[in-house]
Design an enzyme around this catalytic site. Structure first.
Site, PDB file in Angstrom:
ATOM      1  N   THR A   1      32.542  -7.369  57.398  1.00  0.00           N
ATOM      2  CA  THR A   1      32.937  -8.061  56.406  1.00  0.00           C
ATOM      3  C   THR A   1      33.391  -6.881  55.119  1.00  0.00           C
ATOM      4  O   THR A   1      34.106  -7.140  54.450  1.00  0.00           O
ATOM      5  CB  THR A   1      31.755  -9.016  55.773  1.00  0.00           C
ATOM      6  OG1 THR A   1      30.691  -8.342  55.358  1.00  0.00           O
ATOM      7  CG2 THR A   1      31.729 -10.048  56.683  1.00  0.00           C
ATOM      8  N   ASP A   2      32.789  -5.732  55.274  1.00  0.00           N
ATOM      9  CA  ASP A   2      33.142  -4.942  54.140  1.00  0.00           C
ATOM     10  C   ASP A   2      34.631  -4.871  53.683  1.00  0.00           C
ATOM     11  O   ASP A   2      35.106  -4.649  52.463  1.00  0.00           O
ATOM     12  CB  ASP A   2      32.708  -3.461  54.400  1.00  0.00           C
ATOM     13  CG  ASP A   2      31.188  -3.217  53.451  1.00  0.00           C
ATOM     14  OD1 ASP A   2      30.527  -4.193  53.770  1.00  0.00           O
ATOM     15  OD2 ASP A   2      30.776  -2.206  53.262  1.00  0.00           O
TER      16      ASP A   2
ATOM     17  N   THR B   1      28.676  -6.789  61.617  1.00  0.00           N
ATOM     18  CA  THR B   1      27.365  -7.624  61.868  1.00  0.00           C
ATOM     19  C   THR B   1      27.526  -8.620  62.776  1.00  0.00           C
ATOM     20  O   THR B   1      26.590  -8.852  63.603  1.00  0.00           O
ATOM     21  CB  THR B   1      27.051  -8.180  60.298  1.00  0.00           C
ATOM     22  OG1 THR B   1      27.124  -7.230  59.461  1.00  0.00           O
ATOM     23  CG2 THR B   1      25.769  -8.864  60.376  1.00  0.00           C
TER      24      THR B   1
ATOM     25  N   LYS C   1      36.340 -10.253  49.320  1.00  0.00           N
ATOM     26  CA  LYS C   1      34.901 -10.395  49.454  1.00  0.00           C
ATOM     27  C   LYS C   1      34.274 -10.181  48.083  1.00  0.00           C
ATOM     28  O   LYS C   1      34.508  -9.217  47.666  1.00  0.00           O
ATOM     29  CB  LYS C   1      34.372  -9.421  50.350  1.00  0.00           C
ATOM     30  CG  LYS C   1      32.867  -9.339  50.639  1.00  0.00           C
ATOM     31  CD  LYS C   1      32.238  -8.353  51.616  1.00  0.00           C
ATOM     32  CE  LYS C   1      30.991  -8.319  51.686  1.00  0.00           C
ATOM     33  NZ  LYS C   1      30.223  -7.238  52.656  1.00  0.00           N
TER      34      LYS C   1
END
Lengths: 417, 417
Positions: free
Chosen positions: A166-167, A90, A243
Site C-alpha cells: 500500500t505504501d 502485506t 493513501k
C-alpha cells in the site's frame, strides 16, 4: 497445542474453531477459520481445546494452514478469467517468525490458497512480477508490471488484479494508467493489516478486487476498504487516489471527489457514481517507456536552495509548492535557469486539493514567466509519474501536462477554480 | 462614473448601493457596501446610477474607499485590547491596478479601516512585522513575529490577531506554538480571496479572529472559514492545521480530528469541542531561538539519492516517508551516515493522517536501527518547525520529538495506532 492443530478457542463469550497458526507474538493465538479468515485472540484468558492434532502441515514458508490440494482448481468455462499479479506487500505476505515483522514471500498462487473465498468467482492465472515491499518500488518495475499486465490481457484475461504493497500503490496505479490503454479492468488491491491479524483486510479486499475486475469498468482502479467496517470497498481511479492514513484499513481516498465506484461485499455488487470507460471501448495498447530522470521537490519555508542544484541536468522536476502554486521568490531565478537548461518544471500544490493557478499573485506570474508549467489539479505524486511518461511519449509535453490523459485532471467544480 | 463615486448598481434583480472602487478587470464593478463588504458585480447587464460624485478619495495606495477620519477610534475602557499584527497576505492586501494581481501593501491600521466591522469589538493596537506574501516567510521572520507578539502581550494585550498569508500560515502558527507560552489567545487569520472579490472572506475571518482572541483559549489558533458559507469560522490548533485546498475559503482543516472550536459569525459566540489551555493558565514566556539548518525531504519512488547529499552537515532532516514511515531501503545506509555525522533525522508520513510506526516492517526496523526518530503523528511541516525549535532549545531532542509540546502529537485513537 501446536500450530497445525485444529482447535476451539473460547474467550470472552466468543468461540472460534479452526486451525491454529503460528503467531508472531506470545500474546496472541491466531486461528484460521473455515471461511479463510484468520482471527487473532488474546491468549490471556483464552481456553483452548485441541480437536485434532496436526491436521495441517505448518512450516516457515507455508504457514497459511491451507491444504495444498486446495490449490488444484478446475477451469470453469462459465467463469471469466482473472489474472492475479503479485508484486509483494502485506496482502501477499506472511509473518516472518524469526523477527516478528512482516515480509513478502507469497506468489499469486499462494494468495489463492490463502484466500479460499476467491474460489468459484473466476478462473485464475497467477503471475509474480516482483516480490518487494512497496517502498522499494521503482520506475523499471512499473515497466515490467505494465508489460506483464499487457501480456495477460493479450492472452485473454477478462480482468487483472494487481496485488501491491500500500505504501506506493498510488504511484504504480498512476504509472499503469498512463502506460496502458485497456479493454478490461486493471484493479490494484492490497492490505493494511497482515493476514494473521484479526483485523486483516486482505480477504475482503482481494475478493472485492476480483469482483471489480469482472466489472464493466475498463480503467486502472484501486480497490480498498471504504470504511473501517467490512462492508464496502471503494473503487478509486488510479490517478486520483492517495493513501491518506498510515494505518487505517480505509486509508485510501479519492482526492477532491467521491470514489468512482464501490463493491458491496455482502451482495457482491459493483456500482459506479460517475462515467467511466466501458469494457472493450479501447484497444489494448502499451507505451511503457519512461524518462525516469524526474524529481519531486516539496517546498517548505527555509528550504535549502541547493536542492535545486541536484535537479540540474535532470529532464523534469515536479514542485510541490504552497497554496495556488508558489515558492519563495528567491528560488525563481534558479528555477528559470533550470528551465533554460532544458528541465521541464511543473507546479503542483502541497494543499493536494484544488487547482494550481499561477496567474493570481505576482509570485505565480513570475513562475509562469520563468517557464513553469501549471499541473492543474494533478496530485503531486501522480504528476511525477505523468511527467516521466510524458517526457518519453508526448510530442508536446506542456500540452500533455495540461490535458487529462487518464482522469488525473478533474473538471473545474466552480468557475474560479 | 468614477472610482470614489457613490453609486447604485442594478443587475439581475439585485441592487447594490455604495462606493465604487477601482476594479482589477474591465468585466467587474466593485462596490463597497455600507457594512464594509466589497461586492463584485458583472459589468455586463448592470445599470449604474451615480448618486454622488467623488465622495471618497481613491488613489493607488488607499483604495478602500474608507473615510480617513474613520480610523480615529476612541479608547473604550470596557473593551479588551486586541493587538492586530500584520505580516502581509491577502487579508491585508489590495489589488495592484498596474498588473491586476494582488500585492500586500496594508498595515494593521489599514485593515481596521478596510474592515469597519471590527470597530466596537475591542480597543486595537496595530503593528506591522512584515509585509510579504507568505511564500516568502522564513524562520527569522517567525522569530521577529514571536518577539512582537510577546511584546504586545507583555504590554497588556488581552489577545493577539496575526494577519498572515494563507500559503504558509500553518508553518508560522506552528513556530509560534513552540516559541511562546501565552496567557492569552494568539489567533492567526487570513483571506483566501482578496477584498475586492464578491466572495472575499476577509471581513468574516477578521471579525471571527478578534472574537476568538477575546475568548478564554490561550493557545495559538488558526481562524478561517469552516465551510463555503459565511456562517462559521473554525478554530484550529496551530500545530495540527493544514491548508488542504488551493482556493476554497474553507481550505484550512485540522488533520485527524475535528477543529478545536468555532466562531458563529451571526451570534458572535466562540465555542470549543475539546479541552484547551485556559486564559492566564500559563505565564508569558518566549524561546524564539531556532536552528534553521533543518530540511524536509519528501520521498517518492525513483527519488535521486543525491538529495541526501544536500543534507550532509545539516543539523536536522525531516523525511516525509511512505505509509507507516518508509523509504527505499537503498537509502537507509546513507541516512545512517548522516545520523552518524550528527544530523538528527525524524520520520513523518506523506499520508498526513495517522501515526508513524517503524516497528512493523523490516524497512522501518532498519530505519530505527540507523537512528531515525519517529515523529509520531506530527504533520511533516510542523515536524520541520518543531525540530528547528527542539535543536535550539530542548535538552533531549529525541525525547522532545516524541512528546507533544503544543498539541502537535495527538492521543492514539485506537490501541494499535
Amino acid at each position: 497445542m501446536n500450530p497445525g492443530d485444529r482447535v476451539r478457542v473460547d474467550r470472552a463469550d466468543r468461540t472460534y474453531e479452526g486451525v491454529l497458526l503460528p503467531s508472531s507474538t506470545d500474546d496472541n493465538l491466531v486461528v484460521k477459520l473455515e471461511g479463510g479468515y484468520n482471527v487473532g485472540v488474546d491468549r490471556d484468558g483464552a481456553d483452548v481445546d485441541v480437536l485434532a492434532e496436526d491436521v495441517y502441515e505448518i512450516d516457515g514458508t507455508d504457514s497459511t494452514g491451507a491444504d495444498e490440494a486446495g490449490s488444484e482448481i478446475e477451469f470453469d468455462d462459465d467463469l471469466p478469467t482473472i489474472s492475479l499479479i503479485s508484486t509483494g506487500g502485506t496482502i501477499a505476505s506472511t509473518v516472518d517468525y524469526r523477527t516478528g515483522a512482516v515480509t513478502a514471500q507469497f506468489d499469486a498462487e499462494d494468495v489463492l490458497r490463502a484466500v479460499p473465498d476467491l474460489a468459484g468467482r473466476a478462473n485464475y492465472r497467477g503471475r509474480v512480477v516482483a516480490n518487494i515491499l512497496s517502498e522499494n518500488m521503482e520506475p523499471p518495475i512499473w515497466q515490467d508490471l505494465a508489460e506483464a499486465v499487457h501480456e495477460e490481457i493479450a492472452a485473454g484475461a477478462d480482468g487483472v488484479v494487481v496485488m501491491h504493497g500500500t505504501d506506493t500503490m498510488q504511484y504504480s496505479a498512476s504509472a499503469l494508467s498512463f502506460m496502458l490503454e485497456t479493454p478490461v479492468p486493471i484493479v490494484f488491491t492490497g492490505s493494511q493489516r497482515s493476514a494473521d491479524r484479526p483485523s486483516s483486510d486482505n480477504v475482503m479486499n482481494a475478493v472485492s478486487a476480483v469482483e471489480a475486475a469482472k466489472s464493466d469498468c475498463a480503467e486502472v482502479l484501486v480497490c480498498m476498504h471504504a470504511s473501517e467496517s467490512d462492508d464496502v470497498c471503494a473503487l478509486h481511479r488510479g490517478t486520483r487516489v492517495r493513501k491518506n492514513h498510515t494505518s487505517r484499513r480505509d486509508a485510501f481516498e479519492t482526492v477532491g471527489a467521491e470514489p468512482l465506484g464501490e463493491v458491496d461485499y455482502e451482495t457482491e455488487t459493483v456500482s459506479f457514481r460517475r462515467d467511466y470507460q466501458q469494457r472493450d471501448a479501447a484497444e489494448l495498447s502499451i507505451e511503457p517507456t519512461l524518462e525516469s530522470d524526474v524529481e519531486l521537490l516539496k517546498f517548505t519555508p527555509g528550504m535549502d536552495p541547493q536542492f535545486l542544484d541536484v535537479v540540474e541536468g535532470s529532464e523534469g522536476l515536479i514542485i510541490e509548492g504552497t497554496g495556488l502554486g508558489h515558492v519563495h521568490t528567491d528560488l525563481i531565478p534558479r528555477i528559470e535557469e533550470l528551465i533554460e537548461d532544458g528541465t521541464t518544471v511543473v507546479m503542483t500544490s502541497q494543499c493536494l486539493e484544488g487547482r494550481v493557478c499561477d496567474r493570481v499573485y505576482d509570485t505565480g506570474r513570475d513562475l509562469l514567466e520563468a517557464g513553469v508549467i501549471e499541473g492543474e489539479d494533478t496530485l503531486p505524486g501522480t504528476a511525477k509519474v505523468k511527467l516521466m511518461w510524458a517526457l518519453a511519449n508526448a510530442e508536446d509535453v506542456e500540452a500533455a501536462m495540461g490535458t487529462s490523459l487518464a482522469g488525473e485532471i478533474q473538471e473545474r467544480s466552480v468557475p474560479w477554480e
